[in-house]
Design an enzyme around this catalytic site. Structure first.
Site, mmCIF file in Angstrom:
data_model
loop_
_atom_site.group_PDB
_atom_site.id
_atom_site.type_symbol
_atom_site.label_atom_id
_atom_site.label_comp_id
_atom_site.label_asym_id
_atom_site.label_seq_id
_atom_site.Cartn_x
_atom_site.Cartn_y
_atom_site.Cartn_z
ATOM 1 N N LYS B 174 67.789 -20.395 -2.080
ATOM 2 C CA LYS B 174 68.387 -21.713 -1.859
ATOM 3 C C LYS B 174 69.534 -21.519 -0.874
ATOM 4 O O LYS B 174 70.109 -20.423 -0.779
ATOM 5 C CB LYS B 174 68.862 -22.343 -3.161
ATOM 6 C CG LYS B 174 70.059 -21.747 -3.823
ATOM 7 C CD LYS B 174 71.374 -22.139 -3.282
ATOM 8 C CE LYS B 174 71.512 -23.638 -3.124
ATOM 9 N NZ LYS B 174 72.854 -23.910 -2.467
ATOM 10 N N THR B 185 72.055 -14.390 1.065
ATOM 11 C CA THR B 185 72.125 -15.797 1.425
ATOM 12 C C THR B 185 72.897 -16.435 0.311
ATOM 13 O O THR B 185 73.426 -15.733 -0.542
ATOM 14 C CB THR B 185 70.759 -16.441 1.501
ATOM 15 O OG1 THR B 185 70.964 -17.832 1.701
ATOM 16 C CG2 THR B 185 69.988 -16.256 0.204
ATOM 17 N N ASN B 402 78.994 -33.387 4.292
ATOM 18 C CA ASN B 402 80.150 -32.578 3.936
ATOM 19 C C ASN B 402 81.461 -33.326 3.885
ATOM 20 O O ASN B 402 82.466 -32.796 3.412
ATOM 21 C CB ASN B 402 80.246 -31.381 4.877
ATOM 22 C CG ASN B 402 79.186 -30.372 4.518
ATOM 23 O OD1 ASN B 402 79.154 -29.891 3.391
ATOM 24 N ND2 ASN B 402 78.291 -30.103 5.450
#
Lengths: 407, 407
Positions: B174, B185, B402
């Site tokens: 993910k 990651t 964001n």
């Protein structure tokens, strides 16, 4: 004592300026005879005008008669032809001013990898030269002429009152995108009427740039064209004779830093698409490099920048950015506070979350809605080093401006 | 020979998985008994689950029975309480599985600086455990459970056919924002049914991660929670006995790299708000570090990313990004080409602009409209080193996602 004054570069005795802007293409000329120093981009891809100006100052003993700067085309990555064009710009105004082209500073800003329209520039030189003046209005035209995606013209000047007499420092700058200068901003031209040798000017300029232009980040891209030139006309009669920590040198350094810092903040605040200025101070670092790395990582972080745009009280991203900055610290010792200049909120104290309740996050949100947001972090290492960096928020308009720049 | 197969982690013999996602909060459990290795974030602010997992693997001889991962809360910057919560997650499933908690890997992803809702997680453990299965559907549920801003679940598996027999490698991952892994990651769990010692696993994993997860950039923010765990169940009977360059070890390394590279590309392509995948290969570098620095600088550059979003043929920004990357090269020697996989356009050849006419720029625009954009740069240093990095475009939606994450 240092006092802000009006007039930008034209506040400084011995300086004349003017500029013209036609659509994307602008041209500014500033004349001022004196010892000079420059700092330039560290990008491996160096624009032709940077190469020409640097070589001129390195071989002419550190002296400038005039600066010519065009906007709309960076004359970068243009090979031999680009160098020929940059030299042609210098030669063209040198002839008209009756000076040697080696005493001309040349600067460009705009699109990379496109041939300069030298004929257009020669035409604009003819428009600008007859209008050169030492007035506030003339300074304004020069400021506007070098803008690209800038929304606001950028200038600042101060007068320093010292026991040796008064002197002035004034500068203009442009810059809005491709901003993480590694030793200059996009373009900045600064003048003083103090009398200063070029080696002292260079040392003072390097030190001041390190704490000002090198501490701003808009998007983290270092331009191919960054350049900051400082010329001393000596017209005030105040003579800065020495590098050493004489109080007069310190007063000069202080005045210079004040001007460069204001110009740097203006650039950060006018970052492409920006709605807010971020000022981040990191203290309690082992080394100055650590403080610089952490403060710049915070103002560079796209996640911090978008959170500030959206007034999202996601302060964990600030801590995370410091964490990957390379600065040495222990997460269990840090302290974090944010403020809008009036109200402040403590978020982390000695590694412990102060309070994460709704009232705290609401207060943080209201602080984040201000035009200038102050982030204060103490790394708690026991070290005493500190640094301040400036940046701006990352907005829809940044994307809009840059998704469609050349077309 | 390596062949893609279905089923993600559940394609590997000995692996069971399942997951549940309720609003923002998800939980996945994967059981698989075997030697194991991990790589973790290098962020100085390390999340509690990373600390716990790393300590478990360092003290238990490199062995895992199961992995538990929650989404919605990163359990990062949560101090002693966070460590207690991460250990409670491990203990809670260890008890139910009848194993020692030291053989459990714990991972979290989500907001930083918020206390974990451990009760919610315990409740979800009770939902997930009875459903553990070795099916493709069970793998799908686990993939979905660890997603945060991800739009697409990410899994990949291969079967390697070797003279020593067949073995499989399968993984899930993910990650969508806060992505510039510095050795993992966000989260990735990879399994093989080859029999491999944990020290060999660790070496193979480090090498593979270096060329895959460490070469992707979404926004340049390195997370506090990055983790990649690799477990070998040994069920295939194929034994990888040595580090040395035996052909079997190479086949294993190759299969592992294939899986990690596909997962890495899926993460880059699903970068927050992204509409396109960028693959940038830099060749002709003196050192591999130079090739890595230049290729990552290009895919990290907000100006390159926004230009690609807007199909703006502003290729000068690519050259400028390489220029400030720190890679050593001479601008008069570089070569630049862009393609969509079918059509390509030469922009710079040995430092000279190939052609900058409207036809060239129009062709470049149409190439930039593709879903995957390939950038090929040769630094022309005479060196032979090369590196490939992956990234995505920077869009309005990145800002939108964001600017309003925690609220």
């Amino acid at each position: 004592m240092i006092q802000e004054i009006k007039g930008g570069v034209c506040a400084v005795d011995g300086v004349k300026a003017f500029g013209v802007k036609e659509g994307k293409y602008g041209l500014a000329i500033i004349t001022a005879k004196g010892n000079a120093a420059g700092v330039y981009t560290k990008n491996k891809v160096v624009a032709a005008p940077v190469i020409v100006t640097k070589e001129n100052l390195e071989t002419n003993g550190g002296f400038l008669e005039a600066v010519i700067a065009n906007s709309g085309n960076a004359n970068a990555f243009t090979g031999e032809e680009g160098l020929k064009d940059a030299n042609a710009m210098a030669k063209s105004i040198a002839e008209k001013l009756g000076v040697d082209p080696k005493y001309i500073g040349v600067a460009s800003t705009g699109v990379i990898g496109r041939k300069l329209h030298i004929d257009k520039i020669k035409e604009q030189i003819c428009t600008v030269l007859p209008n050169l003046a030492a007035t506030e209005k003339a300074n304004d035209e020069a400021m506007k002429a070098i803008m690209t995606t800038d929304l606001v013209p950028k200038g600042f000047a101060v007068e320093a009152q010292t026991s040796a007499g008064n002197f002035r420092v004034g500068g203009i700058a442009k810059g809005s995108g491709m901003i993480e200068p590694n030793m200059g901003t996009m373009l900045s031209f600064v003048y003083t009427d103090a009398e200063v040798r070029s080696d002292i000017l260079h040392s003072a300029l390097k030190e001041a740039v390190q704490k000002t232009f090198n501490m701003i980040v808009v998007d983290g891209d270092t331009s191919t064209n960054d350049m900051c030139l400082l010329t001393a006309t000596g017209k005030s009669g105040v003579v800065i004779q020495s590098f050493e920590n004489t109080s007069l040198y310190e007063e000069f350094q202080n005045a210079l830093e004040t001007v460069l810092k204001e110009l740097a903040k203006k650039i950060a605040k006018d970052g492409e698409g920006a709605t807010k200025l971020i000022e981040c101070t990191v203290a309690g670092a082992y080394t100055e490099d650590d403080a610089i790395a952490a403060s710049k990582a915070i103002v560079r972080s796209p996640l911090v920048k978008t959170a500030i745009f959206g007034n999202d009280p996601n302060w964990g991203r600030i801590v995370a950015a410091a964490g990957y900055s390379g600065a040495d610290f222990d997460q269990s010792k840090i302290t974090l506070e944010m403020s809008d200049g009036c109200n402040s909120v403590s978020l982390v104290s000695n590694g412990k979350i102060t309070k994460n309740d709704d009232a705290t996050l609401d207060k943080l949100k209201s602080i984040m809605a201000a035009e200038t947001i102050f982030i204060k972090m103490d790394l708690g290492t026991g070290g005493k080093e500190t640094a301040t960096a400036w940046g701006c928020d990352l907005t829809y308009d940044y994307v809009k401006i840059n998704a469609d720049y050349t077309t």
